[in-house]
Design a protein around this motif. Sequence first.
Motif, mmCIF file in Angstrom:
data_model
loop_
_atom_site.group_PDB
_atom_site.id
_atom_site.type_symbol
_atom_site.label_atom_id
_atom_site.label_comp_id
_atom_site.label_asym_id
_atom_site.label_seq_id
_atom_site.Cartn_x
_atom_site.Cartn_y
_atom_site.Cartn_z
ATOM 1 N N ASP A 62 -12.665 -9.215 -1.578
ATOM 2 C CA ASP A 62 -13.079 -10.519 -2.119
ATOM 3 C C ASP A 62 -12.099 -11.614 -1.714
ATOM 4 N N PHE A 63 -10.826 -11.268 -1.590
ATOM 5 C CA PHE A 63 -9.835 -12.273 -1.203
ATOM 6 C C PHE A 63 -10.097 -12.788 0.213
ATOM 7 N N VAL A 64 -10.632 -11.938 1.085
ATOM 8 C CA VAL A 64 -10.976 -12.379 2.440
ATOM 9 C C VAL A 64 -11.996 -13.513 2.355
ATOM 10 N N GLU A 65 -13.033 -13.308 1.589
ATOM 11 C CA GLU A 65 -14.081 -14.323 1.442
ATOM 12 C C GLU A 65 -13.549 -15.592 0.784
ATOM 13 N N ILE A 66 -12.723 -15.436 -0.234
ATOM 14 C CA ILE A 66 -12.182 -16.602 -0.942
ATOM 15 C C ILE A 66 -11.319 -17.438 -0.005
ATOM 16 N N ILE A 67 -10.445 -16.791 0.763
ATOM 17 C CA ILE A 67 -9.567 -17.525 1.675
ATOM 18 C C ILE A 67 -10.368 -18.121 2.826
ATOM 19 N N ASP A 68 -11.371 -17.391 3.308
ATOM 20 C CA ASP A 68 -12.255 -17.962 4.337
ATOM 21 C C ASP A 68 -12.941 -19.227 3.821
ATOM 22 N N TRP A 69 -13.369 -19.179 2.596
ATOM 23 C CA TRP A 69 -14.124 -20.285 2.018
ATOM 24 C C TRP A 69 -13.234 -21.481 1.650
ATOM 25 N N PHE A 70 -12.113 -21.212 0.952
ATOM 26 C CA PHE A 70 -11.285 -22.291 0.409
ATOM 27 C C PHE A 70 -10.017 -22.572 1.199
ATOM 28 N N GLY A 71 -9.639 -21.678 2.123
ATOM 29 C CA GLY A 71 -8.461 -21.907 2.960
ATOM 30 C C GLY A 71 -7.186 -21.315 2.403
ATOM 31 N N ALA A 72 -6.155 -21.421 3.204
ATOM 32 C CA ALA A 72 -4.837 -20.875 2.862
ATOM 33 C C ALA A 72 -3.825 -22.010 2.828
ATOM 34 N N PRO A 73 -2.660 -21.828 2.187
ATOM 35 C CA PRO A 73 -2.295 -20.625 1.447
ATOM 36 C C PRO A 73 -3.065 -20.510 0.139
ATOM 37 N N PRO A 74 -3.103 -19.348 -0.452
ATOM 38 C CA PRO A 74 -2.321 -18.173 -0.101
ATOM 39 C C PRO A 74 -2.822 -17.497 1.168
ATOM 40 N N LYS A 75 -1.937 -16.694 1.738
ATOM 41 C CA LYS A 75 -2.296 -15.851 2.867
ATOM 42 C C LYS A 75 -2.526 -14.444 2.328
ATOM 43 N N LEU A 76 -3.041 -13.556 3.168
ATOM 44 C CA LEU A 76 -3.472 -12.253 2.675
ATOM 45 C C LEU A 76 -3.054 -11.121 3.601
ATOM 46 N N ILE A 77 -2.549 -10.060 3.007
ATOM 47 C CA ILE A 77 -2.418 -8.765 3.669
ATOM 48 C C ILE A 77 -3.434 -7.869 2.979
ATOM 49 N N LEU A 78 -4.459 -7.477 3.724
ATOM 50 C CA LEU A 78 -5.531 -6.650 3.184
ATOM 51 C C LEU A 78 -5.252 -5.194 3.528
ATOM 52 N N ILE A 79 -5.158 -4.375 2.504
ATOM 53 C CA ILE A 79 -4.920 -2.941 2.661
ATOM 54 C C ILE A 79 -6.271 -2.252 2.718
ATOM 55 N N LYS A 80 -6.507 -1.515 3.794
ATOM 56 C CA LYS A 80 -7.799 -0.864 3.955
ATOM 57 C C LYS A 80 -7.745 0.643 3.785
ATOM 58 N N PHE A 81 -6.553 1.211 3.567
ATOM 59 C CA PHE A 81 -6.551 2.652 3.331
ATOM 60 C C PHE A 81 -6.880 2.934 1.877
ATOM 61 N N GLY A 82 -7.481 4.095 1.641
ATOM 62 C CA GLY A 82 -8.024 4.443 0.328
ATOM 63 C C GLY A 82 -6.972 4.750 -0.712
ATOM 64 N N ASN A 83 -7.452 5.208 -1.859
ATOM 65 C CA ASN A 83 -6.566 5.551 -2.957
ATOM 66 C C ASN A 83 -5.644 6.688 -2.551
ATOM 67 N N CYS A 84 -4.405 6.565 -2.964
ATOM 68 C CA CYS A 84 -3.411 7.585 -2.645
ATOM 69 C C CYS A 84 -2.236 7.417 -3.606
ATOM 70 N N SER A 85 -1.315 8.341 -3.571
ATOM 71 C CA SER A 85 -0.129 8.239 -4.427
ATOM 72 C C SER A 85 0.711 7.033 -4.001
ATOM 73 N N ASN A 86 1.577 6.601 -4.882
ATOM 74 C CA ASN A 86 2.471 5.487 -4.544
ATOM 75 C C ASN A 86 3.332 5.824 -3.333
ATOM 76 N N GLN A 87 3.816 7.055 -3.257
ATOM 77 C CA GLN A 87 4.663 7.467 -2.135
ATOM 78 C C GLN A 87 3.882 7.416 -0.813
ATOM 79 N N THR A 88 2.651 7.903 -0.819
ATOM 80 C CA THR A 88 1.834 7.863 0.392
ATOM 81 C C THR A 88 1.504 6.424 0.761
ATOM 82 N N PHE A 89 1.163 5.621 -0.239
ATOM 83 C CA PHE A 89 0.891 4.203 -0.010
ATOM 84 C C PHE A 89 2.081 3.560 0.688
#
Length: 117
Positions: A62-89
């Motif tokens: 959703d943040f991708v769409e919001i920033i596309d629509w309203f502009g930056a900043p804020p900027k975004l790092i989008l994490i696309k890997f799935g659920n995992c432990s904190n250590q794996t993350f």
Amino acid sequence: MNNWEIWTDTNISPIIAKWISEHTKFKTRSSYSLKLHSVQDLTIYKLAKIHGNIIIISKDSDFVEIIDWFGAPPKLILIKFGNCSNQTFWRKLEPWINSALEVLLNDNEEINMVSTT
């Protein structure tokens, strides 16, 4: 020290924010420490916009769409890997986070989002 701050979204553990801060030396705050863990993404965006110079790290597209629509900043790092432990993350994010920040903060280019898988 730079004048940018990182905010991690609700779907990312607060311990990850601590590790990001230690690793990157950027002030990093979790949605829990910001008391934003139960508010809508658009509200987070608006608060980050008012604050200025914020990079949001999220798994939420959703943040991708919001920033596309309203502009930056804020900027975004989008994490696309799935659920995992904190250590794996962290093992997946740690070797990549500094490069992502460099790309987002490059004065010669206007890049507002980066993503990883």
